[in-house]
Design a protein around this motif. Structure first.
Motif, PDB file in Angstrom:
ATOM      1  N   TYR A 164       0.832  -1.204   0.000  1.00 17.05           N
ATOM      2  CA  TYR A 164       0.000   0.000   0.000  1.00 17.05           C
ATOM      3  C   TYR A 164       0.866   1.253   0.000  1.00 17.05           C
ATOM      4  N   ALA A 165       1.872   1.303   0.891  1.00 18.78           N
ATOM      5  CA  ALA A 165       2.748   2.473   0.958  1.00 18.78           C
ATOM      6  C   ALA A 165       3.532   2.640  -0.341  1.00 18.78           C
ATOM      7  N   THR A 166       3.981   1.520  -0.917  1.00 13.80           N
ATOM      8  CA  THR A 166       4.715   1.576  -2.185  1.00 13.80           C
ATOM      9  C   THR A 166       3.811   2.057  -3.313  1.00 13.80           C
ATOM     10  N   ALA A 167       2.549   1.598  -3.298  1.00 11.10           N
ATOM     11  CA  ALA A 167       1.599   2.024  -4.328  1.00 11.10           C
ATOM     12  C   ALA A 167       1.365   3.528  -4.264  1.00 11.10           C
ATOM     13  N   CYS A 168       1.288   4.078  -3.062  1.00 11.23           N
ATOM     14  CA  CYS A 168       1.102   5.523  -2.915  1.00 11.23           C
ATOM     15  C   CYS A 168       2.289   6.282  -3.509  1.00 11.23           C
ATOM     16  N   LEU A 169       3.504   5.764  -3.283  1.00  7.68           N
ATOM     17  CA  LEU A 169       4.696   6.415  -3.826  1.00  7.68           C
ATOM     18  C   LEU A 169       4.731   6.295  -5.348  1.00  7.68           C
ATOM     19  N   SER A 170       4.419   5.111  -5.861  1.00  2.77           N
ATOM     20  CA  SER A 170       4.383   4.917  -7.316  1.00  2.77           C
ATOM     21  C   SER A 170       3.296   5.779  -7.950  1.00  2.77           C
ATOM     22  N   PHE A 171       2.189   5.882  -7.248  1.00  5.65           N
ATOM     23  CA  PHE A 171       1.073   6.731  -7.691  1.00  5.65           C
ATOM     24  C   PHE A 171       1.583   8.151  -7.954  1.00  5.65           C
ATOM     25  N   ALA A 172       2.316   8.694  -6.984  1.00  5.93           N
ATOM     26  CA  ALA A 172       2.792  10.072  -7.091  1.00  5.93           C
ATOM     27  C   ALA A 172       3.782  10.241  -8.234  1.00  5.93           C
ATOM     28  N   VAL A 173       4.697   9.295  -8.386  1.00  6.83           N
ATOM     29  CA  VAL A 173       5.689   9.384  -9.469  1.00  6.83           C
ATOM     30  C   VAL A 173       5.001   9.280 -10.821  1.00  6.83           C
ATOM     31  N   ALA A 174       4.052   8.341 -10.931  1.00  6.95           N
ATOM     32  CA  ALA A 174       3.346   8.153 -12.203  1.00  6.95           C
ATOM     33  C   ALA A 174       2.473   9.356 -12.549  1.00  6.95           C
ATOM     34  N   MET A 175       2.033  10.095 -11.544  1.00  8.16           N
ATOM     35  CA  MET A 175       1.251  11.302 -11.818  1.00  8.16           C
ATOM     36  C   MET A 175       2.069  12.317 -12.610  1.00  8.16           C
ATOM     37  N   ILE A 176       3.353  12.402 -12.323  1.00  8.75           N
ATOM     38  CA  ILE A 176       4.218  13.327 -13.071  1.00  8.75           C
ATOM     39  C   ILE A 176       4.359  12.857 -14.510  1.00  8.75           C
ATOM     40  N   LEU A 177       4.663  11.558 -14.687  1.00  8.90           N
ATOM     41  CA  LEU A 177       4.814  11.011 -16.031  1.00  8.90           C
ATOM     42  C   LEU A 177       3.485  11.035 -16.784  1.00  8.90           C
ATOM     43  N   GLY A 178       2.412  10.660 -16.087  1.00  6.75           N
ATOM     44  CA  GLY A 178       1.098  10.667 -16.720  1.00  6.75           C
ATOM     45  C   GLY A 178       0.646  12.069 -17.078  1.00  6.75           C
ATOM     46  N   GLY A 179       0.975  13.042 -16.218  1.00  5.94           N
ATOM     47  CA  GLY A 179       0.624  14.424 -16.529  1.00  5.94           C
ATOM     48  C   GLY A 179       1.324  14.915 -17.782  1.00  5.94           C
ATOM     49  N   LYS A 180       2.593  14.567 -17.914  1.00  5.45           N
ATOM     50  CA  LYS A 180       3.354  14.942 -19.108  1.00  5.45           C
ATOM     51  C   LYS A 180       2.777  14.263 -20.347  1.00  5.45           C
ATOM     52  N   MET A 181       2.436  12.980 -20.206  1.00  4.51           N
ATOM     53  CA  MET A 181       1.855  12.237 -21.321  1.00  4.51           C
ATOM     54  C   MET A 181       0.493  12.800 -21.693  1.00  4.51           C
ATOM     55  N   GLN A 182      -0.279  13.172 -20.692  1.00  2.00           N
ATOM     56  CA  GLN A 182      -1.602  13.740 -20.936  1.00  2.00           C
ATOM     57  C   GLN A 182      -1.502  15.057 -21.689  1.00  2.00           C
ATOM     58  N   ASP A 183      -0.508  15.882 -21.337  1.00  2.00           N
ATOM     59  CA  ASP A 183      -0.322  17.169 -22.016  1.00  2.00           C
ATOM     60  C   ASP A 183       0.102  16.984 -23.472  1.00  2.00           C
ATOM     61  N   LYS A 184       0.897  15.960 -23.734  1.00  2.00           N
ATOM     62  CA  LYS A 184       1.459  15.773 -25.081  1.00  2.00           C
ATOM     63  C   LYS A 184       0.596  14.886 -25.973  1.00  2.00           C
ATOM     64  N   LEU A 185       0.117  13.759 -25.447  1.00  2.00           N
ATOM     65  CA  LEU A 185      -0.587  12.770 -26.263  1.00  2.00           C
ATOM     66  C   LEU A 185      -2.085  12.733 -26.013  1.00  2.00           C
ATOM     67  N   VAL A 299     -12.931  10.272 -22.815  1.00  4.34           N
ATOM     68  CA  VAL A 299     -12.159  11.376 -22.234  1.00  4.34           C
ATOM     69  C   VAL A 299     -11.363  12.062 -23.332  1.00  4.34           C
ATOM     70  N   VAL A 300     -11.585  13.363 -23.521  1.00  2.85           N
ATOM     71  CA  VAL A 300     -10.914  14.102 -24.585  1.00  2.85           C
ATOM     72  C   VAL A 300     -10.758  15.561 -24.170  1.00  2.85           C
ATOM     73  N   ASN A 301      -9.692  16.187 -24.618  1.00  2.00           N
ATOM     74  CA  ASN A 301      -9.488  17.616 -24.376  1.00  2.00           C
ATOM     75  C   ASN A 301     -10.353  18.437 -25.330  1.00  2.00           C
ATOM     76  N   PRO A 302     -10.727  19.659 -24.973  1.00  2.00           N
ATOM     77  CA  PRO A 302     -11.470  20.524 -25.898  1.00  2.00           C
ATOM     78  C   PRO A 302     -10.591  20.919 -27.083  1.00  2.00           C
ATOM     79  N   PRO A 303     -11.196  21.292 -28.210  1.00  2.00           N
ATOM     80  CA  PRO A 303     -10.406  21.678 -29.382  1.00  2.00           C
ATOM     81  C   PRO A 303      -9.607  22.950 -29.133  1.00  2.00           C
ATOM     82  N   ALA A 304      -8.581  23.152 -29.949  1.00  4.34           N
ATOM     83  CA  ALA A 304      -7.738  24.344 -29.829  1.00  4.34           C
ATOM     84  C   ALA A 304      -8.579  25.601 -30.017  1.00  4.34           C
ATOM     85  N   GLY A 305      -8.332  26.599 -29.185  1.00  6.23           N
ATOM     86  CA  GLY A 305      -9.064  27.849 -29.261  1.00  6.23           C
ATOM     87  C   GLY A 305     -10.411  27.834 -28.569  1.00  6.23           C
ATOM     88  N   TYR A 306     -10.744  26.743 -27.915  1.00  7.96           N
ATOM     89  CA  TYR A 306     -12.034  26.632 -27.236  1.00  7.96           C
ATOM     90  C   TYR A 306     -12.106  27.598 -26.053  1.00  7.96           C
TER      91      TYR A 306
END
Length: 541
Positions: A164-185, A299-306
């Protein structure tokens, strides 16, 4: 004055039928008039004076130029329309004015209907993203039901809290990677990856009873899946709505994660009793892959200029726009570190209780301890929504201060409750509910802080970095609580330490409040044009 749509039927000053009409005026009248005006005495006089102009014309339906005003005429037949005239002379000017007015009105009908249809379609799309994000979090919220699995995991190996404690730590690290991936892809692929990782982690745990197998399966794979899925749920939903609804939308989406134990606790209890731990993990793993990947398609982002509905349309001298900051720029902002520390304290203190609530509740509730877990989840979810709405009204910093102080008081109240062997089941449940409520507020407020302070463009990455406070807080304070409990034989010292940290965090949160600036009344008025500026000047282009 009351006039017909074009010429002023029943008006004594009407020019229709006058002797000075030109041929062009008569032709225009014969084109624009319809059968509704044939009972006009002056119109009949005009027909008798210029029969050649009306020869062959039939007034069986409105003939209004290119059928402008047709819809209006059908809906308001025989009903006069108010049109204010400032010019009475000459008639040719009035005809051109009315013809232009009719064209504008017809165009406005079309544009208004089109705009309303587009707005309705956009809002349906926006709310579908909110629903999908909430659904993803409903599946991923198994993390908060870990206390239901902890007893059976403890039969396999010592250190049942480590995955459980390890999952919480992995959760936090993956949030950074996932956030970057979400912004780009985009959020769709990111959410799918999260669902696949959680499913793979659970399936791995279903195949092993080894300590390191559970650390890898639940701690690393599932923890990372939580991070990727969670990072893709909230950012796109916030981008579809105006800043005035940031707290509300964030609260709704993240409430799914908090409320998940309401159904996962009884489901887990049933599966564990009927099939055992390993089969339970297999069933949950497969179910999560199907549910999360299915919801990810919506789940999708709004179009550019929205531009979100409800966003300010006027620019004023006092309007402050949020500048989109890169992660590097955000890390140079002192507010980031204040947010990080208060998030670390608020989340860590809540997880100290949430991760152990089933064990605490068993002292007074026995096999019905899952009820305390489910009710606490309701508090967790409602805290996210309530804090989101409240922060939109009174400000994020004020809401955060109130919640941190309240949580500190609850941690102190919890000491005699958890150290007593005969504590009432009702008291334990209420305490767990309120602590869950206050913990949930953190997961609504800090996503809103991230958007308010550093914009939406790099929101995924920025919030991922801020969310590291949650993972590190969970890992450090949960481990610290376990060590203190083992050394001193109870929760007293760990809960008291958490209360002091929460009060310090409450004092720090006051620096996040926006500074009041004196703005003159003149400066706050919208930039507007004078009426004269709207009138085309003679000789202008």
């Amino acid at each position: 004055m009351q006039i017909c749509p074009f010429y002023g039927q029943a008006d004594e000053k009407c020019d229709v039928g006058s002797d000075y009409l030109s041929t062009h005026d008569v032709r225009t009248i014969s084109t624009l008039c319809s059968h509704r005006f044939c009972d006009c005495e002056k119109f009949e006089r005009l027909q008798s004076q210029y029969p050649e102009m009306f020869m062959g014309l039939r007034f069986s339906r409105p003939v209004v130029g290119t059928e402008i005003f047709a819809e209006d005429q059908r809906m308001s037949a025989h009903k006069p329309i108010d049109i204010g005239f400032r010019n009475k002379w000459p008639l040719s000017f009035r005809l051109r004015y009315l013809q232009h007015h009719a064209a504008l009105k017809s165009s406005s009908f079309t544009s208004i209907n089109t705009e309303v249809t587009m707005q309705q379609s956009t809002m349906r799309k926006a709310w579908s993203v909110v629903i999908a994000g909430t659904g993803i979090n409903l599946a991923l919220g198994i993390l908060y039901a870990y206390s239901m699995l902890k007893g059976d995991i403890g039969k396999l190996f010592s250190g049942a809290g480590d995955p459980y404690a390890t999952a919480c730590l992995s959760f936090a690290v993956a949030m950074i990677l996932g956030g970057k991936m979400q912004d780009k892809l985009g959020p769709r692929l990111t959410a799918m990856l999260g669902g696949l990782l959680v499913g793979a982690g659970f399936i791995l745990c279903a195949q092993t009873s080894n300590y390191w197998g559970w650390i890898l399966g639940f701690g690393v794979f599932a923890g990372a899946g939580f991070g990727f899925g969670y990072s893709a749920a909230t950012p796109p939903a916030l981008k579809w709505f105006s800043p005035t609804k940031t707290g509300l939308i964030a609260g709704i989406v993240v409430s799914g994660f908090g409320i998940a134990p309401v159904y996962l606790a009884p489901v887990s209890k049933y599966l564990l009793g009927a099939y055992g731990l390993h089969t339970t993990m297999m069933v949950l793993g497969i179910a999560f892959i199907v549910i999360v990947c299915g919801m990810a398609l919506m789940v999708v982002n709004p179009p550019a200029g929205y531009v979100p509905a409800g966003a300010p349309a006027l620019v004023t001298c006092s309007t402050k726009t949020v500048e989109d900051k890169s992660p590097g720029q955000m890390l140079k902002d002192g507010r980031f570190y204040t947010c990080w520390i208060t998030f670390f304290v608020g989340a860590g203190a809540g997880l100290m209780v949430i991760g152990s609530i089933a064990g605490i509740a068993k002292q007074s509730m026995g096999e019905m301890a899952f009820i305390a877990v489910a009710v606490m989840a309701l508090g967790n979810a409602s805290g996210r929504v309530v804090a989101g709405v409240l922060s939109d009204k009174i400000g994020r910093a004020n809401t955060l201060t109130i919640m941190l102080v309240f949580q500190a008081i609850l941690m102190l109240v919890a000491i005699p409750v958890v150290t007593s062997a005969d504590s009432s089941a009702v008291v334990v449940t209420l305490l767990a509910t309120f602590i869950g409520f206050n913990y949930g507020t953190n997961l609504s407020l800090f996503p809103s802080f991230a958007k308010d302070f550093w914009g939406a463009k790099n929101y995924g990455m920025n919030y991922g970095l801020l969310f590291s406070a949650w993972g590190i807080g969970a890992f450090v304070l949960v481990k610290l609580s376990a060590a203190l409990n083992a050394k001193f034989g109870g929760f007293t010292l760990s809960f008291a330490t958490a209360a002091v940290m929460l009060l310090v965090g409450a004092m720090m949160s006051r620096t996040l409040a926006p500074k009041k600036t004196a703005v003159t009344e003149e400066a706050t008025q919208p930039l507007a044009l004078e009426d004269e500026d709207l009138v085309p000047q003679r000789g202008g282009n």
